[in-house]
Design an enzyme around this catalytic site. Structure first.
Site, PDB file in Angstrom:
ATOM      1  N   HIS A  83       0.830  -1.213   0.000  1.00  0.00           N
ATOM      2  CA  HIS A  83       0.000   0.000   0.000  1.00  0.00           C
ATOM      3  C   HIS A  83       0.864   1.264   0.000  1.00  0.00           C
ATOM      4  CE1 HIS A  83      -3.952  -1.893   0.206  1.00  0.00           C
ATOM      5  NE2 HIS A  83      -3.340  -2.833   0.905  1.00  0.00           N
TER       6      HIS A  83
ATOM      7  N   SER B 205     -11.141 -17.399 -23.108  1.00  0.00           N
ATOM      8  CA  SER B 205     -10.300 -17.579 -21.926  1.00  0.00           C
ATOM      9  C   SER B 205     -10.525 -18.984 -21.407  1.00  0.00           C
ATOM     10  CB  SER B 205     -10.696 -16.568 -20.846  1.00  0.00           C
ATOM     11  OG  SER B 205     -10.264 -17.044 -19.583  1.00  0.00           O
TER      12      SER B 205
ATOM     13  N   ALA C  94      -6.485 -14.116  -5.788  1.00  0.00           N
ATOM     14  CA  ALA C  94      -5.660 -14.535  -4.651  1.00  0.00           C
ATOM     15  C   ALA C  94      -4.608 -13.483  -4.298  1.00  0.00           C
ATOM     16  CB  ALA C  94      -5.002 -15.869  -4.948  1.00  0.00           C
TER      17      ALA C  94
ATOM     18  N   GLU D 123      -6.450  -0.527 -16.366  1.00  0.00           N
ATOM     19  CA  GLU D 123      -7.113  -0.945 -15.124  1.00  0.00           C
ATOM     20  C   GLU D 123      -7.737   0.256 -14.392  1.00  0.00           C
ATOM     21  OE1 GLU D 123      -5.310  -4.169 -13.348  1.00  0.00           O
ATOM     22  OE2 GLU D 123      -6.519  -4.080 -11.518  1.00  0.00           O
TER      23      GLU D 123
ATOM     24  N   ASP E  74       2.071  -3.781  -9.837  1.00  0.00           N
ATOM     25  CA  ASP E  74       1.828  -5.102 -10.417  1.00  0.00           C
ATOM     26  C   ASP E  74       2.219  -5.155 -11.892  1.00  0.00           C
ATOM     27  OD1 ASP E  74       0.776  -5.372  -7.912  1.00  0.00           O
ATOM     28  OD2 ASP E  74      -1.314  -5.420  -8.553  1.00  0.00           O
TER      29      ASP E  74
ATOM     30  N   TYR F 190      -9.993  -0.788  -0.257  1.00  0.00           N
ATOM     31  CA  TYR F 190      -8.808  -0.300  -0.975  1.00  0.00           C
ATOM     32  C   TYR F 190      -9.001   1.187  -1.295  1.00  0.00           C
ATOM     33  CZ  TYR F 190      -4.937  -0.331  -4.356  1.00  0.00           C
ATOM     34  OH  TYR F 190      -3.762  -0.078  -5.024  1.00  0.00           O
TER      35      TYR F 190
HETATM   36  C1  GLA Z   1      -2.980  -4.271  -5.140  1.00  0.00           C
HETATM   37  C2  GLA Z   1      -2.727  -3.179  -6.179  1.00  0.00           C
HETATM   38  C3  GLA Z   1      -1.289  -2.664  -6.102  1.00  0.00           C
HETATM   39  C4  GLA Z   1      -0.914  -2.299  -4.681  1.00  0.00           C
HETATM   40  C5  GLA Z   1      -1.276  -3.421  -3.712  1.00  0.00           C
HETATM   41  C6  GLA Z   1      -1.026  -3.053  -2.281  1.00  0.00           C
HETATM   42  O1  GLA Z   1      -2.234  -5.402  -5.459  1.00  0.00           O
HETATM   43  O2  GLA Z   1      -2.973  -3.693  -7.470  1.00  0.00           O
HETATM   44  O3  GLA Z   1      -1.142  -1.567  -6.979  1.00  0.00           O
HETATM   45  O4  GLA Z   1      -1.519  -1.088  -4.304  1.00  0.00           O
HETATM   46  O5  GLA Z   1      -2.636  -3.808  -3.848  1.00  0.00           O
HETATM   47  O6  GLA Z   1       0.329  -2.894  -2.042  1.00  0.00           O
END
Ligand code: GLA
Length: 389
Positions: A39, A72, A127, A164, A176, A225
């Protein structure tokens, strides 16, 4: 968990031929674990993820029309996307990730060319191992490969994140997509999410990354979030009255936060404390790794988990249990939840020769206590996305 053997390039070609009747080009993008720096990405801070040995594959061949026909292996339906569509909108469907990437590529001026596309992967969905970023990156590489376009890796990561954020509607940070594009085998990546400066840090060969899937995903993940993001923004707004130069929590030092703690409501202070101290932990963790100080590295993982549990409040009973069980085993340097939280996976750093006992013991006790059968596997730090031969 999907069978990795069913995802060999040969097998994927065969499935593609059965569905679409032609040969495909194959692109692969890995999922990730985050070792530390949770985060912090949307606070312009520091993260340290590594790619895992589970990936999403995109198999693609050109069509003569301007359609994208998408299948998919995780879902039964076939989706047709008209690349000439005037005002594409999300359908709240798995194909939004593909459509979002196509929209962002077009927006960035890339040529569109119709294609048959098959998405298949063994990154468990939901997950917290970034299956969506892996779908985006694999799709973007496949669509670019199909139309003869290229982008550099930073643009690729940004474009996928934009898909996204702006199309799918999830306000995630850059971590990510970035690790999926930049990972190096055997290494974690230390990334500054503001400047995007990054360096790879070698992981010692006799230590393993052990991923434990709690098998729970709590519904509140998405809402919470966004709420955490808003709380961090509120923290910056309040602190900037006394610290006028700050743009994000990245700009606040632990000492400054201590000094101005009384200016923040209790909850906001806790959220800010997590982010500010977590940024410091990532830098300390990088130093520990460079010195091969795994005990020090493990201690930082433990502190990170406690902070996510108590201050940022994104853990849950199952994650806490999994971490506690991991910490009880022989040969464990440290463990924590990984990813957004509210379920999903933990990451443990374990001496390689201790992993079989770790797997057996953690699995037995976790399932006895919860009635859930966890998935536990050892992952190498894998290479980033690319085209497969
Ligand atoms: C998710 C989001 C990332 C990041 C994490 C927390 O995975 O996709 O961008 O904010 O949460 O670290």
């Amino acid at each position: 968990m999907p069978d990795t053997a069913a995802n060999t390039p040969g097998e994927l070609q065969e499935t593609f031929r059965e569905i679409f009747g032609s040969r495909a080009r194959l692109f692969r993008a890995p999922g990730r674990v985050n070792l530390i720096g949770e985060h912090t990405d949307y606070n312009d801070g520091f993260v340290m993820p590594a790619a895992i040995n589970r990936s999403v594959w995109a198999a693609i061949s050109p069509r003569r029309d301007s359609k994208l026909v998408v299948r998919s292996s995780s879902f039964p339906d076939t989706v047709e996307i008209d690349l000439e569509e005037k005002d594409p909108r999300p359908a709240h469907h798995w194909s939004d990730y593909v459509r979002g990437v196509a929209v962002m590529l077009a927006g960035a001026g890339h040529r569109r060319r119709g294609a048959n596309l098959l998405i298949r992967g063994d990154v468990p969905i939901g997950a917290g191992l970034s299956s969506s970023a892996a779908v985006e990156v694999a799709t973007a590489l496949a669509l670019l490969g199909n139309s003869g376009g290229t982008v550099d890796r930073v643009e690729l990561a940004k474009l996928c994140r934009r898909a996204e954020n702006e199309f799918v509607g999830a306000r995630v940070g850059i971590m990510d997509q970035f690790i999926s594009c930049f990972a190096q085998a055997g290494h974690a990546l230390c990334l500054d999410c503001r400047s995007l400066e990054h360096r790879s840090l070698r992981l010692p060969p006799d230590v393993s990354l052990v991923i434990c899937n709690t098998m729970v995903t709590h519904q509140l993940a998405g809402n919470e979030y966004n709420r955490r993001r808003a709380e961090c923004e509120e923290g910056v707004r309040l602190l900037s009255r006394s610290l006028p130069g700050i743009r994000a929590l990245r700009d606040v030092t632990p000492e400054q936060l201590r000094r101005h703690a009384a200016e923040l409501p209790a909850t906001i202070l806790k959220r800010c404390r997590h982010v500010v101290l977590e940024n410091a932990r990532v830098r300390d963790a990088a130093v520990a790794l460079e010195r091969s100080d795994l005990t020090g590295f493990g201690r930082l993982l433990r502190e990170s988990h406690q902070s996510l549990r108590d201050d940022y409040k994104v853990s849950c009973a199952e994650l806490d249990l999994m971490v506690a069980l991991a910490e009880n085993q022989e040969g464990v340097y440290g463990a924590r939840m990984t990813g957004g939280g509210f379920g999903g996976c933990t990451i443990s750093l374990v001496k390689s020769d201790a992993t079989p006992d770790f797997q057996r013991a953690v699995s037995a006790v976790y399932s006895a206590k919860t009635g859930l059968q966890p998935q536990i596997w050892v992952s190498s730090a894998a290479a980033g996305a690319g085209e497969a031969e």
